[in-house]
Design an enzyme around this catalytic site. Structure first.
Site, mmCIF file in Angstrom:
data_model
loop_
_atom_site.group_PDB
_atom_site.id
_atom_site.type_symbol
_atom_site.label_atom_id
_atom_site.label_comp_id
_atom_site.label_asym_id
_atom_site.label_seq_id
_atom_site.Cartn_x
_atom_site.Cartn_y
_atom_site.Cartn_z
ATOM 1 N N GLU A 438 25.269 36.637 42.108
ATOM 2 C CA GLU A 438 25.005 36.670 40.662
ATOM 3 C C GLU A 438 24.546 35.279 40.206
ATOM 4 O O GLU A 438 24.918 34.260 40.787
ATOM 5 C CB GLU A 438 26.276 37.054 39.895
ATOM 6 N N TYR A 463 31.700 37.472 39.205
ATOM 7 C CA TYR A 463 31.313 37.827 37.832
ATOM 8 C C TYR A 463 30.504 36.694 37.185
ATOM 9 O O TYR A 463 30.732 35.510 37.448
ATOM 10 C CB TYR A 463 32.560 38.120 36.988
ATOM 11 N N HIS A 464 29.590 37.112 36.305
ATOM 12 C CA HIS A 464 28.770 36.133 35.600
ATOM 13 C C HIS A 464 29.629 35.218 34.734
ATOM 14 O O HIS A 464 29.331 34.032 34.565
ATOM 15 C CB HIS A 464 27.732 36.843 34.726
ATOM 16 N N SER A 465 30.700 35.764 34.169
ATOM 17 C CA SER A 465 31.585 34.956 33.327
ATOM 18 C C SER A 465 32.254 33.846 34.140
ATOM 19 O O SER A 465 32.496 32.740 33.624
ATOM 20 C CB SER A 465 32.649 35.828 32.672
ATOM 21 N N GLY A 488 21.613 37.617 35.950
ATOM 22 C CA GLY A 488 20.931 38.516 36.872
ATOM 23 C C GLY A 488 21.423 38.265 38.279
ATOM 24 O O GLY A 488 22.547 37.772 38.487
#
EC number: 3.6.1.22
Length: 534
Positions: A438, A463-465, A488
Site C-alpha cells: 500500500e 493499512y494506509h492509516s 493506492g
C-alpha cells in the site's frame, strides 16, 4: 612539514638530471616548519647508503605555504607566481636554477613522483644549468616562483626511473611512487595536484614537439622552455604550448538535468555531456552541436551561459563549463479531470511536478559516443552529492569533487535555495518498499506554509492509516506536519526496475497516480513507471 634532502653530487655522464635531491610534504597540514636533511658527498652514478647515512643533519629553513582554497577549481592552483617576465631573461633563469632554493618537479614517462600522499620536489642546488636558454627540448621548464617562499620551481623530464636502471634507489626517490596523475590526482591536495598537472602538461608538450612539424628538424627550447624553435636556419618554425578546448555543459529542463554515461565507465557512473570544440565554432555553437549529437536534445542557444573552466592536462585540454536550457516539449497544462474525477484533489501549484515531467524531451543517445543519456532530478542529485546512496542499492554516481562536472552540478543543485531552505529539504520525497504494498500520497508542510509532496509505501504496514501515522512520526521532531492526499498500491520489481501504480485506499480515497508517478520518477530515474486508474 616539508623535508628536503640535499646532495652534493657529481653529474655523471648519461644521467639526465635525476640525481638531485628531494623534497616532500609530510606531517600535519598546519605544520609551518621546514626541515632540511643535508647529506655528505656521494657519486651520482651510484648511491651508496653507507655514504649517505653518516652525514645527516637537521636544520631549519623556511615556512610552508598556505593550503589552497578548497573551493578552487582542481588542477588550477599550482601555488606559483608564473613570473613570465623571467622566461626571457637568460641571466635570471640561470641564477634561479643555480640558486640553493631551486626546486624541480621530476617526471618519467608522464608520471609524477609522490611520497606519503604528497608531491615530491627535487632540490636542484647541485646542478649547473649548461645553457640558460635551454637549448634542447627536454631541458628544465621554468614553472614560476613559489607563492610562499619565492623559490624558483622547474620541471624536468627524466630519461629513466633511477631505481629501475640497475642502481641503488636514490635517497630522494626512496619511499616514493611514480603515479599517473589522471588516476591518482584526486587523492592529492589541490595545490600539489595543480603543480604536478602544470609540470606534466608542459613536459608532455615538449615531448610531442621534439621535431619540427614543418621540416622535421630538431627543436630547441627558449623562453624558459615555454617556446620551441626549429634549429634549421632554412625553417626557423616556432611552436608554443597549445590547448585543446572542450566544452562541458549542464543542460537543464526545469528541475531536471541531462546526464550521460560511456560504456567504459564504472557501472552507474554518469556525468555532464562534453566534447571538443571544432575549428570555426564558437563555444556556444559547440555546446549546441555536442548536446544534439550525443543525446538528440536541442537547446535554446540564447540560454548558453559560461560557468567556469578547469585545466585538464591529459594531455592538453581546457574544460570550459556552460549551462544551457533544453527546448521543452509543448504540451497543455496537466488537468487531473482529464484522467479520473474521483482522485483526491491536489492543489494546482503542486501539479507542476507532472507538467515538468511531460515537458522533458525524449533523449536518443548516440551509441558511438554514449551508452545512455537521461534526465535526472535536482533533488536526487543533491541527495547523492551529500554522500547518500540510492535506495534499493541502485548504482549511481557522478565524478568526484576534483572534477568540474561535480562543481557545476553542486552549484546548480544549491542555486536559488538560500531564501527557501527549510526542514522539508531533508525529507526524501519518495520512500517506498519492494514487492507489492500500500502507498499514500501526502503533503508535507511547516508552520510557515512551505509545502512539498511525498510518497510513502511499506510492505510491512497493512493499512494506509498506518503508513500515514509512520510518516507523521518520521517528521514530528522536525516541526513538520503531514496530511494525506489519497492512496493506492505499488508493485515494485527491483530486479527488473519496474514500478506500477494502481488501486485506491478505502480509508483515504484514490490518490492522483499521475502525481505519484511524477514524484517516483524524480527518485527512480532508471525505472520504467506505469499506472492504472482502475
Amino acid at each position: 612539514m616539508c623535508v628536503r634532502v640535499f646532495a652534493n653530487i657529481s653529474a655523471a655522464r648519461g644521467w639526465h638530471l635525476p640525481l638531485l635531491s628531494s623534497s616532500f610534504w609530510g606531517g600535519q597540514a598546519s605544520d609551518s616548519a621546514r626541515v632540511a636533511l643535508k647529506l655528505g658527498n656521494c657519486v651520482a652514478a651510484r648511491w651508496k647508503s653507507s655514504l649517505i647515512r653518516p652525514h645527516v643533519t637537521i636544520v631549519a629553513t623556511a615556512t610552508r605555504s598556505q593550503e589552497s582554497n578548497p573551493s578552487a577549481i582542481f588542477f588550477s592552483d599550482a601555488g606559483l607566481n608564473r613570473a613570465a617576465e623571467m622566461r626571457v631573461d637568460k641571466t635570471k633563469l640561470s641564477e634561479a636554477f643555480d640558486s640553493p632554493e631551486a626546486l624541480v618537479v621530476p617526471l618519467v614517462d608522464a608520471k609524477n613522483l609522490v611520497k606519503g600522499g604528497k608531491s615530491v620536489l627535487v632540490e636542484a642546488s647541485a646542478l649547473r644549468l649548461t645553457n640558460a636558454d635551454h637549448e634542447s627540448a627536454g631541458f628544465p621548464v621554468f614553472l614560476g616562483l613559489s607563492n610562499s617562499t619565492k623559490a624558483p620551481v622547474f620541471a624536468v623530464n627524466l630519461e629513466k626511473v633511477p631505481s629501475s636502471a640497475g642502481e641503488e634507489r636514490p635517497a630522494w626517490e626512496d619511499g616514493g611512487e611514480w603515479i599517473d596523475l589522471r588516476r591518482y590526482g584526486s587523492q592529492l591536495q589541490p595545490s600539489d595536484a595543480g603543480l604536478l598537472a602544470y609540470a606534466r602538461g608542459m613536459l608532455e608538450w615538449q615531448t610531442r614537439n621534439r621535431h619540427c612539424g614543418r621540416c622535421g628538424g630538431r627543436m630547441i627550447a627558449k623562453d624558459g622552455g615555454h617556446s620551441l624553435h626549429c634549429s634549421l636556419d632554412s625553417c626557423k618554425h616556432s611552436a608554443y604550448p597549445r590547448l585543446d578546448p572542450a566544452v562541458i555543459m549542464l543542460v537543464a529542463c526545469g528541475n531536471y538535468v541531462l546526464l550521460g554515461r560511456q560504456s567504459r565507465w564504472n557501472p552507474g557512473r554518469y556525468s555532464l555531456l562534453a566534447g571538443f570544440v571544432e575549428i570555426g565554432e564558437t563555444f556556444e555553437m559547440s555546446v549546441a552541436r555536442e548536446v544534439k549529437e550525443e543525446s538528440g536534445i536541442e537547446i535554446d542557444q540564447t540560454s548558453v551561459s559560461y560557468i567556469a573552466s578547469q585545466p585538464w592536462p591529459f594531455p592538453s585540454s581546457l574544460m570550459v563549463g556552460f549551462s544551457a536550457s533544453a527546448k521543452k516539449n509543448k504540451c497543455d497544462p496537466y488537468s487531473p479531470e482529464s484522467e479520473d474525477n474521483n482522485a483526491v484533489a491536489v492543489s494546482p501549484d503542486k501539479l507542476i511536478v507532472v507538467d515538468e515531467l511531460r515537458a522533458l524531451p525524449q533523449t536518443s543517445a548516440d551509441e558511438l559516443e554514449l551508452e545512455d543519456a537521461r534526465w535526472v532530478h535536482k533533488d536526487l542529485l543533491r541527495w547523492v552529492l551529500k554522500g547518500n546512496p540510492l535506495p534499493h542499492s541502485v548504482e549511481f554516481s557522478i565524478p568526484g569533487s576534483y572534477a568540474i562536472a561535480n562543481i557545476i552540478l553542486s552549484r546548480w543543485t544549491e542555486s536559488k535555495r538560500e531564501d527557501s531552505m527549510w526542514a522539508g529539504d531533508d525529507v526524501i520525497s519518495a520512500d517506498i518498499d519492494e514487492g507489492v504494498f500500500e502507498y499514500v500520497l501526502m503533503c508535507l508542510s511547516d508552520d510557515k506554509g512551505r509545502e512539498k509532496l511525498i510518497v510513502r509505501g511499506n510492505s510491512k504496514l497493512a493499512y494506509h492509516s498506518d503508513i500515514l501515522t509512520a510518516a507523521q512520526e518520521e517528521v514530528k521532531d522536525m516541526g513538520l506536519q503531514v496530511s494525506q492526499l489519497g492512496g493506492g498500491r505499488i508493485d515494485h520489481n527491483v530486479k527488473e526496475r519496474k514500478l506500477h501504480v494502481y488501486s485506491s485506499s478505502q480509508a483515504f480515497g484514490l490518490a492522483n497516480h499521475s502525481v505519484t508517478c511524477a514524484i517516483l520518477r524524480q527518485w527512480y530515474p532508471f525505472h520504467s513507471i506505469t499506472l492504472a486508474w482502475g
